[in-house]
Design an enzyme around this catalytic site. Structure first.
Site, PDB file in Angstrom:
ATOM      1  N   ASP A 114     -17.448   5.666  -0.244  1.00  0.00           N
ATOM      2  CA  ASP A 114     -18.497   4.893  -0.982  1.00  0.00           C
ATOM      3  C   ASP A 114     -17.799   3.350  -1.742  1.00  0.00           C
ATOM      4  O   ASP A 114     -16.951   3.860  -2.219  1.00  0.00           O
ATOM      5  CB  ASP A 114     -18.982   5.425  -2.148  1.00  0.00           C
ATOM      6  N   HIS A 146     -19.702   9.664  -7.901  1.00  0.00           N
ATOM      7  CA  HIS A 146     -20.953   9.129  -8.408  1.00  0.00           C
ATOM      8  C   HIS A 146     -22.424   9.802  -7.772  1.00  0.00           C
ATOM      9  O   HIS A 146     -21.953  10.631  -6.514  1.00  0.00           O
ATOM     10  CB  HIS A 146     -21.570   8.059  -7.965  1.00  0.00           C
ATOM     11  N   CYS A 153     -22.953   9.069 -14.443  1.00  0.00           N
ATOM     12  CA  CYS A 153     -23.569   9.420 -13.220  1.00  0.00           C
ATOM     13  C   CYS A 153     -22.305  10.011 -12.640  1.00  0.00           C
ATOM     14  O   CYS A 153     -22.910  10.061 -11.512  1.00  0.00           O
ATOM     15  CB  CYS A 153     -23.982   8.017 -12.147  1.00  0.00           C
ATOM     16  N   GLN A 161     -17.526   1.056  -5.914  1.00  0.00           N
ATOM     17  CA  GLN A 161     -16.512  -0.301  -6.810  1.00  0.00           C
ATOM     18  C   GLN A 161     -15.201  -0.855  -6.148  1.00  0.00           C
ATOM     19  O   GLN A 161     -14.308  -1.690  -6.539  1.00  0.00           O
ATOM     20  CB  GLN A 161     -15.317   1.212  -7.575  1.00  0.00           C
ATOM     21  N   LYS A 206     -22.641  -5.236  -7.646  1.00  0.00           N
ATOM     22  CA  LYS A 206     -21.463  -5.615  -8.805  1.00  0.00           C
ATOM     23  C   LYS A 206     -19.874  -5.912  -7.917  1.00  0.00           C
ATOM     24  O   LYS A 206     -18.465  -6.225  -8.521  1.00  0.00           O
ATOM     25  CB  LYS A 206     -20.963  -4.000  -8.333  1.00  0.00           C
TER      26      LYS A 206
HETATM   27  C1  LIG Z   1     -22.723   2.178  -8.739  1.00  0.00           C
HETATM   28  C2  LIG Z   1     -22.055   3.334  -7.631  1.00  0.00           C
HETATM   29  C3  LIG Z   1     -23.047   4.042  -7.474  1.00  0.00           C
HETATM   30  C4  LIG Z   1     -24.391   3.279  -6.890  1.00  0.00           C
HETATM   31  O1  LIG Z   1     -25.100   2.082  -6.875  1.00  0.00           O
HETATM   32  P1  LIG Z   1     -26.156   1.285  -7.334  1.00  0.00           P
HETATM   33  O2  LIG Z   1     -25.552  -0.427  -6.418  1.00  0.00           O
HETATM   34  O3  LIG Z   1     -26.803   1.967  -8.330  1.00  0.00           O
HETATM   35  O4  LIG Z   1     -26.739   1.761  -5.449  1.00  0.00           O
HETATM   36  C5  LIG Z   1     -22.299   4.592  -6.635  1.00  0.00           C
HETATM   37  N1  LIG Z   1     -21.111   4.726  -6.234  1.00  0.00           N
HETATM   38  C6  LIG Z   1     -20.321   4.048  -7.210  1.00  0.00           C
HETATM   39  C7  LIG Z   1     -19.050   4.431  -7.598  1.00  0.00           C
HETATM   40  C8  LIG Z   1     -21.025   3.400  -8.023  1.00  0.00           C
HETATM   41  O5  LIG Z   1     -19.792   2.623  -8.612  1.00  0.00           O
END
Ligand SMILES: *Cc1c(COP(=O)(O)O)cnc(C)c1O
Length: 406
Positions: free
Chosen positions: A202, A125, A365, A205, A228
């Site tokens: 990260d 992302h 993104c 998800q 999320k």
């Molecule tokens: C949504 C997402 C982000 C960013 O998260 P925010 O809530 O917009 O800060 C980063 N990495 C992944 C894989 C995502 O799905």
């Protein structure tokens, strides 16, 4: 004691999914962008703001003492949920994006020198790419891409070859938001540590679909957003190993992150306050803890099986559509991306929207990943534990109808 997963019982807990009989119920298939919230989360916000709203860590009356207590208890809930060693390792942020920027601008900015390398996977992302490019520019370090195969799995041989003594940071997604690929983070972390590099995972998800244990993973940093995982937006978590966080300089300056301020110099507060300048999102922290406690109270394994079954139902139902291609099939159970050759993804999304099907169309993104696939966008179906077979059936019918029209 967790009771076996019961979809009907789960659905009643989500006010956003309730509908009056005259309005058609929208089918929400965009939970990877943001999940709907259970009543307990909404009630937590209401309860806080109508019951004991006060600032925290400024204890001169009992409201603030109560708020502070709940706020720190919420931190402990997160700590236990992800298996961190201490609440000091849990830093509240606005979300995954802010957490990644914090790591880049404190840890990375202080450790990187010209010629050092940051390995970043091709399927990230933008939130896990751009902060590294920014700090590379500031320090003279280099961002190096870990390439992926056309089937949307990382090229682990290439990763092994790229690792060297120049590698200082490895940044990888636990699960990608585009195709749902689950990266082999365990072995990737171990390989990076062999070269003394720190690994930033990260988890935006991953956190919603797996029981994460940062200690077992040996991740140096793990970040995620509340929204999320059934909590509100504007709250998120940075987990970092205590020794790393201790050695990092603060990021934002302001109240609460200091011990003593004078014009001749300032002493910074210890963890976790050092990274939490200013009045925090108290309600958000409490609501995130409530979301996590709620999640822990249900049969998560049963929920994930339910989601996997729905995904299979969706794939079976659309596979005969002419020109339809699933992108990266060895994906995780909660989401999948597809394209229909010769038809623009947004045109399909618009026709689905007219039939009250909400899914995501676009680049998610993740420009570099889509570039590697030669795509400008995909359609993404992302499922959560409140979706049911009827949702998927309506999606299948609507997609057939849309493709017949185009
Ligand atoms: C949504 C997402 C982000 C960013 O998260 P925010 O809530 O917009 O800060 C980063 N990495 C992944 C894989 C995502 O799905």
């Amino acid at each position: 004691m967790t009771i076996p997963f019961d979809i009907k019982q789960i659905q009643t807990q989500f006010p956003a999914l309730q509908h009056s009989d005259d309005a058609p119920r929208a089918v929400y298939l965009d939970s990877a962008a943001t999940a709907q919230k259970p009543a307990i989360v909404i009630d937590t916000l209401r309860h806080y703001y109508s019951g004991y709203n006060a600032n925290v860590h400024r204890g001169s009356h009992s409201l603030t003492t109560n708020a502070t207590f709940a706020f720190e208890q919420a931190r402990t809930t997160i700590q236990k949920f992800i298996g961190a060693a201490s609440p000091k390792e849990i830093i509240w942020t606005r979300g995954a994006t802010e957490a990644l920027n914090l790591i880049a601008q404190t840890y990375a900015r202080n450790h990187l020198q010209a010629g050092d390398e940051i390995l970043v996977s091709e399927m990230e992302h933008h939130a896990n790419i751009v902060p590294w490019q920014m700090v590379a520019e500031q320090t003279g370090a280099k961002v190096v891409k870990i390439p992926m195969h056309q089937n949307c799995t990382l090229n682990i041989d290439a990763y092994q070859r790229l690792l060297s003594n120049k590698t200082k940071i490895v940044a990888i997604a636990h699960i990608t938001n585009v195709t749902g690929t689950r990266n082999p983070i365990e072995s990737m972390i171990a390989a990076a540590h062999h070269y003394g590099a720190v690994v930033v995972v990260d988890g935006a998800q991953g956190i919603a679909h797996e029981q994460v244990d940062v200690h077992a993973l040996d991740a140096d940093f793990y970040v995620f957003s509340g929204h999320k995982i059934y909590a509100p937006a504007g709250i998120g978590v940075l987990y970092g190993k205590q020794a790393l966080l201790e050695a990092m300089p603060p990021w934002h300056g302001g109240g609460k992150m200091v011990e003593k301020v004078s014009f001749s110099g300032t002493d910074y507060a210890g963890l976790p306050s050092k990274f939490e300048a200013g009045t925090p999102n108290v309600a958000g922290s409490l609501a995130l803890a409530a979301a996590i406690e709620w999640l822990q109270s249900i049969d998560r394994q049963g929920a994930e099986q339910h989601i996997a079954d729905l995904r299979q139902q969706a794939l079976d139902g659309i596979k005969d559509i002419e020109g339809l291609r699933i992108i990266g099939l060895q994906a995780h159970a909660s989401l999948f991306s597809f394209v229909v050759d010769g038809v623009h993804h947004q045109d399909i999304a618009t026709l689905l929207d007219q039939q009250h099907i909400a899914l995501r169309a676009g680049h998610h993104c993740a420009h570099p990943m889509l570039d590697a696939l030669g795509l400008t966008g995909t359609l993404r179906v992302s499922l959560a534990l409140y979706n049911d077979q009827q949702d998927v059936a309506r999606f299948i019918t609507a997609l057939h109808k849309a493709c017949d029209l185009l």
